[in-house]
Write an enzyme that holds these catalytic residues in place. Structure first.
Site, PDB file in Angstrom:
ATOM      1  N   TYR A  22       0.856  -1.193   0.000  1.00 34.65           N
ATOM      2  CA  TYR A  22       0.000   0.000   0.000  1.00 34.65           C
ATOM      3  C   TYR A  22       0.887   1.235   0.000  1.00 34.65           C
ATOM      4  CZ  TYR A  22      -3.528   3.408   1.562  1.00 34.65           C
ATOM      5  OH  TYR A  22      -4.362   4.495   1.676  1.00 34.65           O
ATOM      6  N   LYS A  50       3.899   8.917   9.068  1.00 35.94           N
ATOM      7  CA  LYS A  50       3.687   8.280  10.370  1.00 35.94           C
ATOM      8  C   LYS A  50       4.660   8.760  11.453  1.00 35.94           C
ATOM      9  CE  LYS A  50       0.739   4.850   8.446  1.00 35.94           C
ATOM     10  NZ  LYS A  50       0.713   3.964   7.320  1.00 35.94           N
ATOM     11  N   ASP A 104       9.254   2.953   0.044  1.00 39.10           N
ATOM     12  CA  ASP A 104       8.185   3.547   0.842  1.00 39.10           C
ATOM     13  C   ASP A 104       8.443   3.168   2.295  1.00 39.10           C
ATOM     14  OD1 ASP A 104       5.930   4.225   2.242  1.00 39.10           O
ATOM     15  OD2 ASP A 104       4.508   3.426   0.769  1.00 39.10           O
TER      16      ASP A 104
HETATM   17  C1  LIG Z   1       0.087   4.467   5.867  1.00 40.20           C
HETATM   18  C2  LIG Z   1       0.873   4.235   4.650  1.00 40.20           C
HETATM   19  C3  LIG Z   1       0.853   5.132   3.567  1.00 40.20           C
HETATM   20  C4  LIG Z   1      -0.119   6.275   3.487  1.00 40.20           C
HETATM   21  O1  LIG Z   1       0.081   7.213   4.476  1.00 40.20           O
HETATM   22  P1  LIG Z   1      -1.154   8.184   4.898  1.00 40.20           P
HETATM   23  O2  LIG Z   1      -0.535   9.143   5.851  1.00 40.20           O
HETATM   24  O3  LIG Z   1      -2.186   7.278   5.494  1.00 40.20           O
HETATM   25  O4  LIG Z   1      -1.644   8.825   3.659  1.00 40.20           O
HETATM   26  C5  LIG Z   1       1.735   4.928   2.533  1.00 40.20           C
HETATM   27  N1  LIG Z   1       2.591   3.897   2.536  1.00 40.20           N
HETATM   28  C6  LIG Z   1       2.637   3.005   3.540  1.00 40.20           C
HETATM   29  C7  LIG Z   1       3.629   1.903   3.512  1.00 40.20           C
HETATM   30  C8  LIG Z   1       1.759   3.130   4.626  1.00 40.20           C
HETATM   31  O5  LIG Z   1       1.758   2.209   5.588  1.00 40.20           O
END
Ligand SMILES: *Cc1c(COP(=O)(O)O)cnc(C)c1O
Length: 428
Positions: A144, A267, A239
């Protein structure tokens, strides 16, 4: 367990907010039941509006590595708020947070702050396309990267060459620029480069998958991606929205010794406030406006509150022994849970990297999305509710990570193992 106030609030919320929630998985659709409305959190604990107390392993889905309402974070937020919450002009804190990030992640020479992980990944893709002058990207099924159109694509059958949109509202033409490979399968990536030798701008990957449940990279997998992208003139995007400052002080790139071209973050770097960031090689980042031709902007980007919470969080994490402690606590938890599962003879596999982990209802090993999807999700749903009944808050889906924070104590962990043992008894 009494949830009457939460039930009333959930009914009310559904009148005004789609599904009653502002992010879908909070609605408990995967496990059923009513989501408790949370009243407050402190350290390792949260309390719902009905007064139930939980030991929390959701950690707001990852950001709260210091636990809830950490005194230093709260103090910084109060101080900052009293001086103004947003200016739309540069503030000194932005430099400090940028320096902390660049100093910690080996590949990040310059960084741009945004307001969410979604924005970070969307911008990183645009940047990779701008830099390479190519359109296609490769992502992995089960990873994701936020909800930008081209990233909401996952492999369906027959989707080897053209992506199938996972969400309604994503144009087919847009989705077809996203090629979906299989996590931990180098060949699935090589095939795309053979078929599209000069069209692929970048590979984007969670260096430790967290959004199919925790699935670590197979030995050599990330190295292979680094080599393949280099050989084909494509960029490698890590990511690290979850893994950054979670799996170690230098992110997954430090842990595995790989230098991606671009890294996305979120995060933890916002300490519980809305934040994201993307950064990387200087020559690539110099394409970002106002220096270069790739446009990206944000009214609240580099927001003083978010920046001050981020600075305090990263500074606390730099104290000696922090990551050793997270490792020790998380290992204690997953070792204990493994024994608890064995004692009731329920097939299970616990994957863990540092303080992120997932217990799969699955004999394992779980090294791919296909393995993860083979888990007994109905059993997970029953486990989830049994744990909630015991006062332990875990993710309301089998395909998510759990997180240990520095606020968890040995006693919390041992208590959790005892509660899990009780909960598992009810599943037999
Ligand atoms: C949570 C998440 C996102 C998206 O971040 P948001 O602040 O929710 O938009 C992107 N990549 C990874 C791996 C994530 O866990």
């Amino acid at each position: 367990m009494q949830l009457s106030k939460s039930e009333a609030l959930f009914t009310e919320a559904q009148k005004y907010i789609p599904g009653g929630v502002n992010s879908p998985v909070r609605s408990f659709r995967a496990v059923g039941g009513t989501p408790p409305f949370i009243a407050r959190g402190k350290g390792s604990r949260v309390w719902d509006v009905d007064g139930n107390e939980y030991i929390d392993y959701l950690g707001s889905w990852g950001p709260l590595v210091l636990g809830h309402s950490h005194p230093a974070v709260v103090a910084a937020l109060k101080k900052t708020a009293e001086g103004g919450t947003s200016f739309g002009a540069p503030v000194e804190g932005e430099i400090e947070l940028a320096k902390l990030i660049c100093g910690s992640l080996p590949s990040v020479e310059m960084v741009r702050l945004v307001s969410s992980g979604t924005e970070a990944c969307m911008s990183a893709i645009r940047l990779a396309r701008a830099f390479t002058n190519r359109n296609k990207i490769i992502k992995f099924a089960g990873c994701y990267h936020g909800h930008a159109d081209g990233l909401l694509v996952k492999a369906g059958s027959g989707a080897l060459t053209h992506g199938i949109p996972t969400s309604a509202g994503v144009p087919e033409s847009y989705a077809s620029e996203t090629l979906v490979a299989d996590y931990n399968d180098v060949e699935s990536v090589e095939k795309f480069f053979l078929a599209n030798p000069t069209d692929i701008a970048a590979i984007i990957i969670e260096p430790v998958a967290g959004n199919m449940g925790v699935v670590p990279p197979a030995p050599g997998f990330l190295d292979a991606l680094r080599r393949i992208t280099q050989e084909n003139g494509a960029l490698l995007i890590f990511d690290e929205v979850i893994t950054g400052f979670r799996v170690g002080p230098n992110g997954a790139q430090g842990l595995f010794g790989i230098r991606p071209d671009i890294t996305t973050m979120g995060k933890i770097i916002g300490g519980g406030l809305p934040v994201g960031a993307y950064g990387g090689r200087k020559d690539v980042m110099e394409m970002v406006a106002p220096l270069g031709a790739m446009y990206q902007a944000g009214t609240l980007s580099g927001n003083p509150l978010a920046v001050s919470a981020g600075i305090v969080t990263l500074t606390e994490l730099q104290k000696p022994g922090t990551y050793d402690r997270l490792e020790t606590l998380a290992k204690r938890l997953t070792d204990g849970l493994t024994k608890a599962f064995q004692s009731v003879e329920i097939p299970s596999t616990i994957n863990r990297v540092g303080s992120m982990f997932t217990g799969f209802f699955n004999a394992g090993p779980v090294t791919s999305l296909a393995h993860a999807e083979g888990s007994d999700t109905a059993m997970y749903g029953r486990y989830f509710h049994a744990m909630q009944e015991q006062g332990v808050y875990i993710a309301p889906s089998q395909f998510e990570a759990g997180f240990v924070s520095t606020a968890h104590s040995e006693a919390d962990i041992d208590d959790t193992i005892a509660k899990a043992t009780e909960a598992l008894q009810t599943l037999r």
